[in-house]
Write a protein that holds these residues in place. Structure first.
Motif, mmCIF file in Angstrom:
data_model
loop_
_atom_site.group_PDB
_atom_site.id
_atom_site.type_symbol
_atom_site.label_atom_id
_atom_site.label_comp_id
_atom_site.label_asym_id
_atom_site.label_seq_id
_atom_site.Cartn_x
_atom_site.Cartn_y
_atom_site.Cartn_z
ATOM 1 N N ILE A 189 4.154 0.788 0.924
ATOM 2 C CA ILE A 189 3.529 -0.505 0.643
ATOM 3 C C ILE A 189 4.544 -1.507 0.084
ATOM 4 C CG2 ILE A 189 1.171 0.349 0.323
ATOM 5 C CD1 ILE A 189 1.662 0.406 -2.680
ATOM 6 N N TYR A 190 5.810 -1.144 0.125
ATOM 7 C CA TYR A 190 6.823 -2.072 -0.385
ATOM 8 C C TYR A 190 6.880 -3.339 0.457
ATOM 9 C CZ TYR A 190 11.219 -3.692 -2.418
ATOM 10 O OH TYR A 190 12.181 -4.430 -3.067
ATOM 11 N N LYS A 191 6.647 -3.173 1.773
ATOM 12 C CA LYS A 191 6.678 -4.325 2.674
ATOM 13 C C LYS A 191 5.550 -5.305 2.386
ATOM 14 C CE LYS A 191 4.055 -1.948 6.315
ATOM 15 N NZ LYS A 191 3.829 -0.711 5.548
ATOM 16 N N ASP A 192 4.517 -4.863 1.662
ATOM 17 C CA ASP A 192 3.392 -5.733 1.312
ATOM 18 C C ASP A 192 3.580 -6.402 -0.048
ATOM 19 O OD1 ASP A 192 2.047 -4.922 3.667
ATOM 20 O OD2 ASP A 192 1.370 -3.095 2.663
ATOM 21 N N THR A 193 4.731 -6.156 -0.670
ATOM 22 C CA THR A 193 4.992 -6.684 -2.007
ATOM 23 C C THR A 193 5.645 -8.068 -1.922
ATOM 24 O OG1 THR A 193 5.359 -4.405 -2.766
ATOM 25 C CG2 THR A 193 6.078 -6.191 -4.219
ATOM 26 N N GLU A 194 5.141 -9.013 -2.710
ATOM 27 C CA GLU A 194 5.671 -10.369 -2.729
ATOM 28 C C GLU A 194 6.728 -10.541 -3.814
ATOM 29 O OE1 GLU A 194 6.179 -14.324 -1.627
ATOM 30 O OE2 GLU A 194 5.012 -12.768 -0.617
ATOM 31 N N LYS A 195 6.404 -10.109 -5.048
ATOM 32 C CA LYS A 195 7.360 -10.300 -6.145
ATOM 33 C C LYS A 195 7.054 -9.402 -7.334
ATOM 34 C CE LYS A 195 6.350 -14.670 -6.577
ATOM 35 N NZ LYS A 195 6.353 -16.083 -7.061
ATOM 36 N N PHE A 196 8.069 -9.263 -8.192
ATOM 37 C CA PHE A 196 7.933 -8.613 -9.492
ATOM 38 C C PHE A 196 8.124 -9.697 -10.551
ATOM 39 C CE2 PHE A 196 9.614 -5.311 -6.677
ATOM 40 C CZ PHE A 196 8.796 -4.225 -6.955
ATOM 41 N N LEU A 197 7.149 -9.871 -11.422
ATOM 42 C CA LEU A 197 7.256 -10.860 -12.493
ATOM 43 C C LEU A 197 7.458 -10.146 -13.822
ATOM 44 C CD1 LEU A 197 4.365 -13.333 -11.529
ATOM 45 C CD2 LEU A 197 6.824 -13.627 -11.136
ATOM 46 N N TYR A 198 8.463 -10.569 -14.566
ATOM 47 C CA TYR A 198 8.709 -9.978 -15.884
ATOM 48 C C TYR A 198 8.565 -11.049 -16.957
ATOM 49 C CZ TYR A 198 11.116 -8.081 -19.923
ATOM 50 O OH TYR A 198 11.422 -7.686 -21.196
ATOM 51 N N ASP A 199 7.731 -10.752 -17.980
ATOM 52 C CA ASP A 199 7.577 -11.661 -19.123
ATOM 53 C C ASP A 199 7.250 -10.823 -20.360
ATOM 54 O OD1 ASP A 199 4.891 -10.953 -18.867
ATOM 55 O OD2 ASP A 199 4.389 -12.787 -17.764
ATOM 56 N N GLU A 200 6.776 -11.463 -21.400
ATOM 57 C CA GLU A 200 6.506 -10.771 -22.661
ATOM 58 C C GLU A 200 5.435 -9.697 -22.514
ATOM 59 O OE1 GLU A 200 5.538 -13.779 -25.449
ATOM 60 O OE2 GLU A 200 7.587 -14.559 -25.605
ATOM 61 N N LEU A 205 3.157 -6.849 -10.795
ATOM 62 C CA LEU A 205 3.446 -6.708 -9.374
ATOM 63 C C LEU A 205 2.505 -7.626 -8.588
ATOM 64 C CD1 LEU A 205 4.956 -5.139 -7.137
ATOM 65 C CD2 LEU A 205 3.178 -3.400 -7.278
ATOM 66 N N VAL A 206 3.065 -8.554 -7.806
ATOM 67 C CA VAL A 206 2.258 -9.483 -7.011
ATOM 68 C C VAL A 206 2.378 -9.099 -5.543
ATOM 69 C CG1 VAL A 206 1.848 -11.896 -6.397
ATOM 70 C CG2 VAL A 206 2.689 -11.311 -8.690
ATOM 71 N N MET A 207 1.216 -8.817 -4.918
ATOM 72 C CA MET A 207 1.210 -8.429 -3.508
ATOM 73 C C MET A 207 1.079 -9.669 -2.625
ATOM 74 S SD MET A 207 1.548 -5.288 -4.214
ATOM 75 C CE MET A 207 1.466 -4.505 -2.586
ATOM 76 N N LYS A 208 1.390 -9.522 -1.357
ATOM 77 C CA LYS A 208 1.339 -10.648 -0.426
ATOM 78 C C LYS A 208 -0.075 -11.162 -0.202
ATOM 79 C CE LYS A 208 5.638 -9.654 2.023
ATOM 80 N NZ LYS A 208 6.294 -9.301 3.300
ATOM 81 N N ASP A 209 -1.072 -10.323 -0.451
ATOM 82 C CA ASP A 209 -2.464 -10.762 -0.283
ATOM 83 C C ASP A 209 -3.016 -11.413 -1.549
ATOM 84 O OD1 ASP A 209 -2.729 -8.600 -1.952
ATOM 85 O OD2 ASP A 209 -3.893 -7.368 -0.558
ATOM 86 N N GLY A 210 -2.151 -11.598 -2.563
ATOM 87 C CA GLY A 210 -2.556 -12.273 -3.789
ATOM 88 C C GLY A 210 -2.970 -11.361 -4.918
ATOM 89 N N ILE A 211 -3.140 -10.098 -4.658
ATOM 90 C CA ILE A 211 -3.542 -9.151 -5.698
ATOM 91 C C ILE A 211 -2.399 -8.963 -6.701
ATOM 92 C CG2 ILE A 211 -4.149 -6.728 -6.178
ATOM 93 C CD1 ILE A 211 -5.553 -6.655 -3.497
#
Length: 218
Positions: A189-200, A205-211
């Motif tokens: 499912i890595y190909k369905d991954t949009e981005k990794f967000l790091y904060d406090e 994990l943000v998927m391409k379908d918005g989840i």
């Protein structure tokens, strides 16, 4: 007494003759060897038999053929035996995208440069730039546009020299992202991954379908 002297003189003459014969044989041996070596040298270095007619890189997609050939410093018409293969491999490996190199000699003067390219793992966003790194965090490319890879956001990039390891703050947290990447690849499912967000709050994990999936950092 005179008879003994004659016998000794004859014996000495025979010894001298034997020595001369050995010396002549030795000289003839060296002359023949020199002629053979000269012929071999002429055949190897001055005939088309060992000249390079074509140079073909294989296995490359990110790096152009011309760049690989120039780094190897191999030219058409050059004698194959005069190639410094060790130095050629070393220089080709200086290209950031190249992980491994093998140089093969084929029939009819063909040289094949087999390369294995590094694989982009993630794109780290830094300002308006996207820094592409492999699984070992070596910087492969710095681009103005985002490609198909998942983007990592939220880290401060301290060093991003192409060909060197990227330096960022919170490197241990970044290692966790690489661990998540490995799991996502295994789950296909890595190909369905949009981005990794790091904060406090941790890593999201943000998927391409918005989840969005809050993963944490532990």
């Amino acid at each position: 007494m005179a008879k003994q002297q004659r016998q000794m003189s004859k014996y000495q003459q025979q010894r001298i003759m034997r020595r001369r014969k050995k010396r002549v044989k030795r000289i003839m041996f060296f002359l023949k060897t020199a002629v053979i070596l000269a012929v071999l040298y002429a055949v190897v270095f001055h005939t088309p038999l060992f000249k390079i007619n074509s140079i073909k890189p294989v296995g490359n997609s990110h790096v152009e053929d011309k760049q690989i050939i120039m780094a190897a410093d191999i030219k058409q018409g050059q004698n194959i035996l005069k190639i410094n293969r060790r130095n050629a491999v070393k220089e080709i490996k200086r290209i950031p995208y190249i992980d491994d190199v093998k140089i093969k000699y084929k029939f009819y003067g063909k040289v094949e440069i087999q390369v294995k390219e590094a694989e982009n793992a993630v794109a780290v966003k830094s300002g308006k730039k996207f820094i592409y790194v492999d699984k070992n965090l070596k910087v492969l490319e710095i681009a103005d546009k985002k490609g198909d890879l998942p983007v990592v956001e939220g880290f401060i990039v301290k060093k991003n020299k192409i060909g060197s390891k990227i330096t960022i703050d919170e490197s241990q947290k970044f290692d966790i992202i690489l661990l998540y990447r490995k799991i996502l690849i295994e789950k296909n499912i890595y190909k369905d991954t949009e981005k990794f967000l790091y904060d406090e709050s941790g890593i999201t994990l943000v998927m391409k379908d918005g989840i969005k999936i809050v993963c944490g950092t532990s």
